[in-house]
Design a protein around this motif. Sequence first.
Motif, PDB file in Angstrom:
ATOM      1  N   THR A 215       5.440  -8.807  -1.864  1.00 34.06           N
ATOM      2  CA  THR A 215       5.012  -8.814  -0.551  1.00 34.06           C
ATOM      3  C   THR A 215       4.850  -9.308   0.507  1.00 34.06           C
ATOM      4  O   THR A 215       5.100 -10.209  -0.712  1.00 34.06           O
ATOM      5  CB  THR A 215       3.313  -8.139  -0.700  1.00 34.06           C
ATOM      6  OG1 THR A 215       2.915  -8.344   0.535  1.00 34.06           O
ATOM      7  CG2 THR A 215       2.505  -8.937  -1.180  1.00 34.06           C
TER       8      THR A 215
ATOM      9  N   ARG B 237       3.209  -5.886   7.901  1.00 35.46           N
ATOM     10  CA  ARG B 237       2.854  -4.555   6.949  1.00 35.46           C
ATOM     11  C   ARG B 237       4.116  -5.011   6.559  1.00 35.46           C
ATOM     12  O   ARG B 237       4.967  -3.899   6.264  1.00 35.46           O
ATOM     13  CB  ARG B 237       2.584  -3.501   7.020  1.00 35.46           C
ATOM     14  CG  ARG B 237       1.012  -3.634   8.132  1.00 35.46           C
ATOM     15  CD  ARG B 237       0.233  -4.502   7.275  1.00 35.46           C
ATOM     16  NE  ARG B 237      -0.035  -3.592   6.379  1.00 35.46           N
ATOM     17  CZ  ARG B 237      -0.586  -4.298   5.182  1.00 35.46           C
ATOM     18  NH1 ARG B 237      -0.254  -4.975   4.953  1.00 35.46           N
ATOM     19  NH2 ARG B 237      -0.599  -3.775   4.170  1.00 35.46           N
TER      20      ARG B 237
ATOM     21  N   ASP C  52       0.821  -1.335  -0.162  1.00 36.27           N
ATOM     22  CA  ASP C  52       0.028   0.425   0.187  1.00 36.27           C
ATOM     23  C   ASP C  52       0.853   1.783   0.145  1.00 36.27           C
ATOM     24  O   ASP C  52       0.654   1.959  -0.651  1.00 36.27           O
ATOM     25  CB  ASP C  52      -0.821   0.191   1.500  1.00 36.27           C
ATOM     26  CG  ASP C  52      -1.843  -1.255   1.717  1.00 36.27           C
ATOM     27  OD1 ASP C  52      -2.411  -1.641   0.334  1.00 36.27           O
ATOM     28  OD2 ASP C  52      -2.680  -1.598   2.225  1.00 36.27           O
TER      29      ASP C  52
ATOM     30  N   TYR D  13      -5.382   1.015  -6.498  1.00 34.01           N
ATOM     31  CA  TYR D  13      -4.366   1.615  -6.886  1.00 34.01           C
ATOM     32  C   TYR D  13      -5.771   2.863  -6.977  1.00 34.01           C
ATOM     33  O   TYR D  13      -5.413   3.940  -6.880  1.00 34.01           O
ATOM     34  CB  TYR D  13      -4.669   0.499  -8.027  1.00 34.01           C
ATOM     35  CG  TYR D  13      -3.955  -0.442  -8.373  1.00 34.01           C
ATOM     36  CD1 TYR D  13      -2.356  -0.924  -7.777  1.00 34.01           C
ATOM     37  CD2 TYR D  13      -4.223  -1.599  -9.234  1.00 34.01           C
ATOM     38  CE1 TYR D  13      -2.458  -2.176  -7.789  1.00 34.01           C
ATOM     39  CE2 TYR D  13      -4.002  -2.866  -9.136  1.00 34.01           C
ATOM     40  CZ  TYR D  13      -2.871  -3.241  -8.179  1.00 34.01           C
ATOM     41  OH  TYR D  13      -2.075  -4.694  -8.505  1.00 34.01           O
TER      42      TYR D  13
END
Length: 348
Positions: free
Chosen positions: A207, A218, A81, A109
């Motif tokens: 990720t 995260r 993100d 997005y």
Amino acid sequence: MKVLDLLRDNIKQLKPYSSARDEYSGVEGVFLDANENPLGSVTEKKHYNRYPDPFQVEVKEKLSLIKGVSSDQIFLGNGSDEAIDLLVRAFCEAGKDNIIVLPPTYGMYQVCADIQGVETRKVNLTPETFQIDVKAVLEAVNATTKIIFVCSPNNPTGNVVGRSSIKQLLEGFDGVVVVDEAYIDFTEEESFLSELKNYENLVVLQTFSKAWGLAALRLGMAFAHPELIKVYNKIKYPYNLNQATQELLLEALDNESLKNENVEELNTEREKLAKQLLDLPYVQKIYPSEANFLLVKMDDARGVYESLIKDLVIIRDRSKVVLCDGCVRISIGTKEENLVLMNSLKAL
Ligand SMILES: *Cc1c(COP(=O)(O)O)cnc(C)c1O
């Protein structure tokens, strides 16, 4: 570098915040430069009193060996993100510029563009096969198009997008082409990391949230030309990855083989689950998936979704998503979880 000309003017001119750790980065000394607490943190581990390495040098060195890129081609963020958001903010002027997304795809997005006041142009993937209509995408590009987002393997459809069509976008478009590879570990398809040397306008996103099992930390990765990574470093929060996360990541990177074993197990479960789902009378189609989920077309998708919730089995209703009429998305669980799912589905 041509793509850097497309940055917002204020970003080109930005003088970044200079932290104490930027001005003196040695590890030895009496540190009285950052207003930290010299007595230690009030947790069992005492060393969280010091600000972390703003550029995560140790972590990136280790990661660069695994990914086969150099450290200066890596940005690490608070989830993918952050990598998406910073890119939109770096290139897109509110009320003027636009991005292009290829539905059905990941929603973040457009959310980042919406937050920034930037138009999102949509060019649907081809129905059922979910491939890029290159001609239509390039026709949607105008003088203020800054970024095209491609997701492969795509969420929520699960398929890999044709390599040559992504290359056609990289070659036919002067702005940034993002290839989001959140699910790359689950496919045999080669990553676009190997194309970084050929394209200055390529950003590859990966990720730690999926194959590596670290969603709670995260941790997202962006890989790009070093000059683009410099832009990321200039505009990110100075200490965007905290110390605890950096320590856990170093540990995780020593366990790549466990990640690979888990991926194999999930892929095996996915193929088993796909077969079992097809035996259900109300299931119409399982889309081929190279990710850790299945897109399944069925009669009354919404009804199935709601019935499963009553059994405390939670899947994702995607039936209102464009080109996903009648579809749900099911993440691959453990063997036991998939059994619970199948038992609930069979009882419907
Ligand atoms: C899950 C997912 C991500 C990962 O996002 P994080 O912020 O890193 O957790 C990125 N892109 C897609 C398409 C995803 O499905």
